[in-house]
Design an enzyme around this catalytic site. Sequence first.
Site, PDB file in Angstrom:
ATOM      1  N   GLY A 167       0.826  -1.201   0.000  1.00 24.75           N
ATOM      2  CA  GLY A 167       0.000   0.000   0.000  1.00 24.75           C
ATOM      3  C   GLY A 167       0.857   1.245   0.000  1.00 24.75           C
ATOM      4  O   GLY A 167       2.008   1.226  -0.457  1.00 24.75           O
ATOM      5  N   SER A 168       0.305   2.314   0.521  1.00 21.46           N
ATOM      6  CA  SER A 168       0.985   3.608   0.456  1.00 21.46           C
ATOM      7  C   SER A 168       2.158   3.661   1.433  1.00 21.46           C
ATOM      8  O   SER A 168       2.165   2.993   2.470  1.00 21.46           O
ATOM      9  CB  SER A 168      -0.003   4.723   0.781  1.00 21.46           C
ATOM     10  OG  SER A 168      -0.473   4.568   2.102  1.00 21.46           O
ATOM     11  N   VAL A 185       1.003   4.878   5.068  1.00 23.22           N
ATOM     12  CA  VAL A 185       0.477   3.835   5.963  1.00 23.22           C
ATOM     13  C   VAL A 185       1.564   2.798   6.268  1.00 23.22           C
ATOM     14  O   VAL A 185       1.676   2.310   7.392  1.00 23.22           O
ATOM     15  CB  VAL A 185      -0.783   3.170   5.359  1.00 23.22           C
ATOM     16  CG1 VAL A 185      -1.279   2.034   6.250  1.00 23.22           C
ATOM     17  CG2 VAL A 185      -1.896   4.208   5.174  1.00 23.22           C
ATOM     18  N   GLY A 186       2.401   2.519   5.271  1.00 24.28           N
ATOM     19  CA  GLY A 186       3.477   1.549   5.474  1.00 24.28           C
ATOM     20  C   GLY A 186       4.441   1.985   6.569  1.00 24.28           C
ATOM     21  O   GLY A 186       4.893   1.168   7.373  1.00 24.28           O
ATOM     22  N   GLU A 220       5.592  -3.407   0.874  1.00 22.53           N
ATOM     23  CA  GLU A 220       5.678  -3.128  -0.571  1.00 22.53           C
ATOM     24  C   GLU A 220       4.938  -1.832  -0.799  1.00 22.53           C
ATOM     25  O   GLU A 220       3.697  -1.798  -0.727  1.00 22.53           O
ATOM     26  CB  GLU A 220       5.012  -4.246  -1.379  1.00 22.53           C
ATOM     27  CG  GLU A 220       5.685  -5.593  -1.287  1.00 22.53           C
ATOM     28  CD  GLU A 220       6.915  -5.700  -2.169  1.00 22.53           C
ATOM     29  OE1 GLU A 220       7.129  -4.817  -3.016  1.00 22.53           O
ATOM     30  OE2 GLU A 220       7.670  -6.665  -1.980  1.00 22.53           O
ATOM     31  N   CYS A 249       1.623   1.194  -8.556  1.00 23.79           N
ATOM     32  CA  CYS A 249       2.846   1.646  -7.879  1.00 23.79           C
ATOM     33  C   CYS A 249       3.980   1.758  -8.877  1.00 23.79           C
ATOM     34  O   CYS A 249       4.927   2.506  -8.649  1.00 23.79           O
ATOM     35  CB  CYS A 249       3.209   0.678  -6.761  1.00 23.79           C
ATOM     36  SG  CYS A 249       3.405  -1.024  -7.319  1.00 23.79           S
TER      37      CYS A 249
HETATM   38  P1  NDP Z   1      -3.358   2.468   1.541  1.00 25.12           P
HETATM   39  O1  NDP Z   1      -2.022   2.486   2.170  1.00 25.12           O
HETATM   40  O2  NDP Z   1      -4.293   3.549   1.844  1.00 25.12           O
HETATM   41  O3  NDP Z   1      -4.145   1.121   1.906  1.00 25.12           O
HETATM   42  C1  NDP Z   1      -3.588  -0.159   1.705  1.00 25.12           C
HETATM   43  C2  NDP Z   1      -4.251  -1.129   2.663  1.00 25.12           C
HETATM   44  O4  NDP Z   1      -3.926  -0.765   4.006  1.00 25.12           O
HETATM   45  C3  NDP Z   1      -5.773  -1.143   2.597  1.00 25.12           C
HETATM   46  O5  NDP Z   1      -6.230  -2.456   2.823  1.00 25.12           O
HETATM   47  C4  NDP Z   1      -6.140  -0.236   3.749  1.00 25.12           C
HETATM   48  O6  NDP Z   1      -7.452  -0.437   4.237  1.00 25.12           O
HETATM   49  C5  NDP Z   1      -5.105  -0.642   4.771  1.00 25.12           C
HETATM   50  N1  NDP Z   1      -4.878   0.326   5.844  1.00 25.12           N
HETATM   51  C6  NDP Z   1      -5.103   1.663   5.846  1.00 25.12           C
HETATM   52  N2  NDP Z   1      -4.758   2.192   7.046  1.00 25.12           N
HETATM   53  C7  NDP Z   1      -4.315   1.174   7.823  1.00 25.12           C
HETATM   54  C8  NDP Z   1      -3.816   1.067   9.163  1.00 25.12           C
HETATM   55  N3  NDP Z   1      -3.716   2.122   9.970  1.00 25.12           N
HETATM   56  N4  NDP Z   1      -3.451  -0.147   9.624  1.00 25.12           N
HETATM   57  C9  NDP Z   1      -3.531  -1.236   8.845  1.00 25.12           C
HETATM   58  N5  NDP Z   1      -4.011  -1.216   7.572  1.00 25.12           N
HETATM   59  C10 NDP Z   1      -4.380  -0.014   7.055  1.00 25.12           C
HETATM   60  O7  NDP Z   1      -3.047   2.329  -0.007  1.00 25.12           O
HETATM   61  P2  NDP Z   1      -4.075   2.271  -1.208  1.00 25.12           P
HETATM   62  O8  NDP Z   1      -5.040   1.167  -1.009  1.00 25.12           O
HETATM   63  O9  NDP Z   1      -4.583   3.634  -1.418  1.00 25.12           O
HETATM   64  O10 NDP Z   1      -3.102   1.827  -2.408  1.00 25.12           O
HETATM   65  C11 NDP Z   1      -2.356   2.708  -3.115  1.00 25.12           C
HETATM   66  C12 NDP Z   1      -0.905   2.722  -2.656  1.00 25.12           C
HETATM   67  O11 NDP Z   1      -0.347   1.410  -2.666  1.00 25.12           O
HETATM   68  C13 NDP Z   1      -0.033   3.523  -3.581  1.00 25.12           C
HETATM   69  O12 NDP Z   1       0.828   4.346  -2.836  1.00 25.12           O
HETATM   70  C14 NDP Z   1       0.776   2.465  -4.326  1.00 25.12           C
HETATM   71  O13 NDP Z   1       1.999   2.948  -4.811  1.00 25.12           O
HETATM   72  C15 NDP Z   1       0.921   1.400  -3.317  1.00 25.12           C
HETATM   73  N6  NDP Z   1       1.133   0.094  -3.955  1.00 25.12           N
HETATM   74  C16 NDP Z   1       2.354  -0.520  -3.868  1.00 25.12           C
HETATM   75  C17 NDP Z   1       2.602  -1.708  -4.537  1.00 25.12           C
HETATM   76  C18 NDP Z   1       3.929  -2.389  -4.467  1.00 25.12           C
HETATM   77  O14 NDP Z   1       4.007  -3.579  -4.776  1.00 25.12           O
HETATM   78  N7  NDP Z   1       5.009  -1.718  -4.084  1.00 25.12           N
HETATM   79  C19 NDP Z   1       1.571  -2.342  -5.339  1.00 25.12           C
HETATM   80  C20 NDP Z   1       0.319  -1.614  -5.360  1.00 25.12           C
HETATM   81  C21 NDP Z   1       0.118  -0.445  -4.669  1.00 25.12           C
HETATM   82  P3  NDP Z   1      -8.659   0.477   3.655  1.00 25.12           P
HETATM   83  O15 NDP Z   1      -8.856   0.063   2.272  1.00 25.12           O
HETATM   84  O16 NDP Z   1      -9.811   0.154   4.544  1.00 25.12           O
HETATM   85  O17 NDP Z   1      -8.202   1.902   3.789  1.00 25.12           O
END
Ligand code: NDP
Length: 492
Positions: free
Chosen positions: A237-238, A241-242, A259, A293
């Site tokens: 994810g982002s 959050v990561g 990731e 990403c």
């Molecule tokens: P987010 O970081 O917003 O969310 C990713 C996941 O984390 C979702 O399931 C989300 O739940 C969950 N989440 C959010 N907050 C928390 C928390 N405090 N604790 C635990 N889990 C949490 O990312 P996006 O979904 O918006 O995805 C886009 C991002 O992901 C981009 O920055 C992109 O670059 C990155 N990405 C990276 C990849 C890689 O392989 N490097 C591949 C694909 C995307 P919820 O949906 O309920 O918010």
Amino acid sequence: MTDPTATAATRWDGKLFRSGSWLPGLGTETLASQEKSTSRTLASQALATEADVDAAVTAATTAQPGWAAAGYDVRAGLLRRVARLLEDRADDYVDWLIRETGGIRGKAEYEVGAACNELYEAAALTSHATAEVLPSHNTGKLNLVQRVPVGVVAAITPWNFPLVLAMRVVAPAIALGNTVILKPAELTPVTGGFLLAELFADAGAPPDVLQVLTGLGPQAGEALVRHPGTTMIHFTGSSRVGQHIGSVAGGMLKKVSLELGGNNAFVVLDDANVEAASMVGAWSSFHYSGQACISASRHIVAASVADAYIAALAARAKGIVVGNPLDDGVNLGPMISETQRDRGLDLVKRSVDQGAELVEGGTFDRLFVRPTVLSGVTPEMPVYLEEVFAPVAPVIVVDSDEEALRLTNDSSYGLVHSVFTGDQARGLAFAEQVRAGMVHVNDTTCLDEAHVPFGGFGLSGSGGRAGGASNLDEFTERRWIGLQRTPVAYPY
Ligand code: NDP
């Protein structure tokens, strides 16, 4: 074409996947998942509570030793059956993906194929060596170094490629004897969660080897990260959050794999074929509306070819058909949400306010955003500094290869970059100086293969890699067993 979403049983509506079946959650809240082109409701997801997470972790912990003890052929057999089921159901799952992610058919077909590849690669992992024997400086000592499962893996995944990004974690983790609790993104509970649960259940997975808890990140996701029973947190994810998850899980000394995002460069050197480069550059920024990403967020172009490149890129952007991805001839569907649309367009607006020129696009209708080309972009502008995650191609003009390289590396991220040139040796030399986990010469940034290490430097990840043999390190721990076969003597 049949519409699987119109006749879908309500088997998963308002339910969580636990103990091998669809069960009501312990809370009462639900959230709809919508078709992104039409806003039609596709499914209702239960929002898992802390109590649901606790119950799932207990069940996963209980199930894990038995699953790890299952023969390698049993684990491989499950993954191959899941892959064959996915191949059989490809048409329906492609339909779900088109509707729930808003991506076009080609993107959905790619995802289903890539998820199958992940399953077959994972099946092959089960027969890798599970131990090695190392020499010892002590006479009579046998040093056995085993690979053992990490335990209970919490997989938290995003909405953009929901099926394959979940399978990329679930399949290898299960192959190597772990149990998995998957929390998909709230925007894609079906394609990122329910379909995987259905596949594993129908393929005969033992109960609780895979559980799917839909829910909100700050509640269900956070509870998974903080629960003492989840021994590994795998997050895609982002970076924002990561970083938070890394600090919480790292503070608990859990195994953490992150990731994350990227601010990827697409570099065009002065000897590049401009037409070819503009085609690949357009794909790199506009494919799935730039919501990957690995999308290109900065086009760094040599001054001598810049005018021609910008014109060719703008012409390609203008020719892209934006609309409902179920309609014939559509190249680009809707963006995933108003939030993502507004964030991307705001980056464009603020950059134009600072002097960038809007060459093409910049408009939208509901979630349908026109592919956008910006010229005159400088390193102070928001579109240069931030991951764009929208169909936007910002062009930065440079005077030399050295300047192109400096700007390519001028980012806290380091996921993937591409360089286009007529001279392969020059391209390779450039690639070898790039600070990123992945670099491509004369091809798009948007590449992933199930057996190749995928991941990035810096803000793009925590150092682990997905793919093939890298997954052995991701989803196992090492255990040194020393056997002293002759008597030893110590001073007292
Ligand atoms: P987010 O970081 O917003 O969310 C990713 C996941 O984390 C979702 O399931 C989300 O739940 C969950 N989440 C959010 N907050 C928390 C928390 N405090 N604790 C635990 N889990 C949490 O990312 P996006 O979904 O918006 O995805 C886009 C991002 O992901 C981009 O920055 C992109 O670059 C990155 N990405 C990276 C990849 C890689 O392989 N490097 C591949 C694909 C995307 P919820 O949906 O309920 O918010």
